[in-house]
Structures are given as structure tokens and as C-alpha cells.
Design a protein around this motif. Structure first.
Motif, short mmCIF file in Angstrom:
data_model
loop_
_atom_site.label_atom_id
_atom_site.label_comp_id
_atom_site.label_asym_id
_atom_site.label_seq_id
_atom_site.Cartn_x
_atom_site.Cartn_y
_atom_site.Cartn_z
N TYR A 228 31.49 -2.09 88.66
CA TYR A 228 31.49 -3.54 88.83
C TYR A 228 30.70 -4.19 87.69
CZ TYR A 228 32.91 -2.30 93.55
OH TYR A 228 33.56 -1.77 94.63
N GLY A 229 31.21 -5.28 87.15
CA GLY A 229 30.51 -5.99 86.09
C GLY A 229 30.58 -5.34 84.73
N PHE A 230 31.39 -4.30 84.57
CA PHE A 230 31.49 -3.61 83.28
C PHE A 230 32.07 -4.55 82.23
CE2 PHE A 230 33.33 -0.84 80.09
CZ PHE A 230 32.38 0.16 79.97
N ARG A 231 31.49 -4.55 81.04
CA ARG A 231 31.96 -5.38 79.94
C ARG A 231 32.80 -4.56 78.97
NH1 ARG A 231 27.14 -7.56 76.82
NH2 ARG A 231 28.86 -8.29 75.51
N GLY A 232 33.92 -5.13 78.52
CA GLY A 232 34.74 -4.46 77.52
C GLY A 232 35.71 -3.47 78.13
N HIS A 233 36.41 -2.75 77.24
CA HIS A 233 37.43 -1.79 77.64
C HIS A 233 37.21 -0.51 76.83
CE1 HIS A 233 39.48 -4.97 79.85
NE2 HIS A 233 39.24 -5.73 78.81
N PRO A 234 36.82 0.59 77.49
CA PRO A 234 36.28 1.77 76.80
C PRO A 234 37.21 2.44 75.81
CG PRO A 234 35.75 1.84 79.14
CD PRO A 234 36.70 0.71 78.94
N GLN A 235 38.55 2.38 76.01
CA GLN A 235 39.45 3.11 75.13
C GLN A 235 39.91 2.31 73.91
OE1 GLN A 235 40.22 6.30 75.22
NE2 GLN A 235 38.93 6.60 77.01
N ARG A 236 39.46 1.08 73.78
CA ARG A 236 39.76 0.35 72.55
C ARG A 236 39.00 1.00 71.40
NH1 ARG A 236 40.06 -6.20 73.53
NH2 ARG A 236 41.76 -6.17 75.05
N LYS A 237 39.64 1.07 70.25
CA LYS A 237 39.02 1.76 69.12
C LYS A 237 37.92 0.93 68.46
CE LYS A 237 42.93 4.78 68.17
NZ LYS A 237 44.00 5.16 67.24
N ASP A 238 37.71 -0.31 68.93
CA ASP A 238 36.59 -1.10 68.43
C ASP A 238 35.46 -1.17 69.45
OD1 ASP A 238 37.79 -2.64 70.33
OD2 ASP A 238 38.30 -4.32 69.03
N PHE A 239 35.56 -0.39 70.54
CA PHE A 239 34.53 -0.41 71.57
C PHE A 239 33.38 0.50 71.13
CE2 PHE A 239 32.48 0.96 75.49
CZ PHE A 239 32.33 -0.24 76.16
#
Length: 219
Positions: free
Chosen positions: A141-152
Motif C-alpha cells: 500500500y502506498g508504493f510509489r512508482g512501478h518497479p519493472q520500468r527501466k528508469d525505476f
């Protein structure tokens, strides 16, 4: 003795049959390393999937995966893996999109797509129009961003820990335990050729002799 499982269908004629059935919904079709790939127009995806299921007998949706190509204008590809249980044959369907353009949901064709689309949304941020419950499914819950994006960033944006003062789990910005350091990877058996800053003032106590190198050992 014949094999107990159905014979794996050949790829021969599959692309031609898909071209005839899908018409202008199909952008391109090809075969690579023994797998069939069909690139479909994004807005025509549900209709194309229904044709593949009902006309070409690809009854099961096995998986939905995301791929990120940051250098492209439409950086994301959504890949659908279909299986025909009657022909024992598989193929992949690809559609492309960006951060804001939603992909039509296929939950009306395969209800299991609801979970699979949520995973792609969570990991890549791809939106699915028509998914009745598009929420995160893997991150907290409340996680920011998207982990598998190559700019993460690999370290993430926030970290969580248990606070003894507050007696609960708290979120806070990521803090690295130490600054970047340069390490010497010289073999510890041979030792380094330099003196670390500050060591030149320390008294040099006698220590164990340095082991001989292989070429110094007398035969």
C-alpha cells in the motif's frame, strides 16, 4: 508406441490463417525461434482476441507480460500468450502503448485477465480500460512508482521499517547505509601495494609471513 500427448502443431500456415481472420486488425505477423508473433492494433485488441479464440481455436489465455523500451515513443509492449488445447499450439499477441494511453481490457473474454492485467499495471504502470478492479497486486500500500520500468531506481523511493518508538511499521525516504566506496579486489594472500591513509603513522607490528606465490615455490 505412440506418444500419450497430442502432437504439437506445426507453425505452417498459422500466420496466413491469422491474416485472413484478423484482416486490418493485424499490423504484422512473423516467426522467430519457432514462435509465432502477431502485432495487433491496440484499439482492435478485444475483437482480435475474440476471433483468435472462437475462429482459430486459441481457447486459453496463459499469461500477460509487459516489456519496456524507453527509447520508443510508445515505450511499452503488452504481450498475451495464447494456447490452443485442441491443436496443442501457442502464439503471442503484442500491442504497444505509452504511459497514458490505456489498453482495452480482455476480461470480458477471459476473466482471468483481471489478475494478469493488474500485475502489468503494478509493475509497469500500463493502464487497462475496462478492467473492473485495476489496483496494485504485488507491491505494498502506498508504493510509489512501478518497479519493472527501466528508469525505476534499484533502491526504490521509500523504505519501511518497524519503529520501536511508534510501535508500528513506518515509511521513510530511502537512506543508503554508507556512501559509495572504492574497494580493492587484490588477492588477500598477496596483499596490496599501497598504504591506506593513516596507516603510515601506525607502528608496524611483525605479522605472519606472506605466503609464497606459486612461481616462487621451489620444486
Amino acid at each position: 508406441m505412440s506418444a500419450p500427448h497430442p502432437k504439437y502443431a506445426s507453425n505452417e500456415g498459422v500466420i496466413e490463417a491469422a491474416q485472413a481472420a484478423l484482416g486490418d486488425r493485424l499490423i504484422a505477423g512473423g516467426e522467430h525461434v519457432g514462435e509465432i508473433r502477431l502485432d495487433v492494433k491496440r484499439e482492435a485488441l478485444p475483437e482480435a482476441m475474440r476471433i483468435l479464440r472462437d475462429t482459430l481455436a486459441y481457447q486459453q489465455l496463459m499469461e500477460i507480460a509487459g516489456v519496456d523500451y524507453p527509447e520508443r515513443a510508445e515505450r511499452f509492449e503488452v504481450v498475451y500468450m495464447l494456447l490452443s488445447v485442441t491443436k496443442n499450439h501457442r502464439l503471442r499477441v503484442h500491442v504497444s502503448t505509452d504511459e497514458t494511453m490505456p489498453v482495452p481490457s480482455v476480461t470480458g473474454i477471459w476473466p482471468v485477465a483481471g489478475w494478469l492485467e493488474r500485475e502489468v499495471y503494478d509493475m509497469y504502470g500500463v493502464l487497462f480500460d475496462g478492467n473492473p478492479d485495476l489496483r496494485r497486486i504485488l507491491t505494498d500500500y502506498g508504493f510509489r512508482g512501478h518497479p519493472q520500468r527501466k528508469d525505476f531506481p534499484l533502491s526504490g523511493f521509500v523504505e519501511l521499517r518497524y519503529s520501536e518508538e511508534e510501535k508500528r511499521v513506518v515509511y521513510q525516504p530511502v537512506k543508503l547505509a554508507q556512501d559509495f566506496r572504492s574497494f580493492d579486489f587484490t588477492s588477500p594472500w598477496e596483499g596490496s601495494d599501497y598504504v591506506l591513509p593513516g596507516d603510515e603513522k601506525a607502528p608496524q607490528a611483525p605479522g605472519a609471513p606472506t605466503p609464497l606465490k606459486a612461481e616462487e615455490v621451489k620444486k
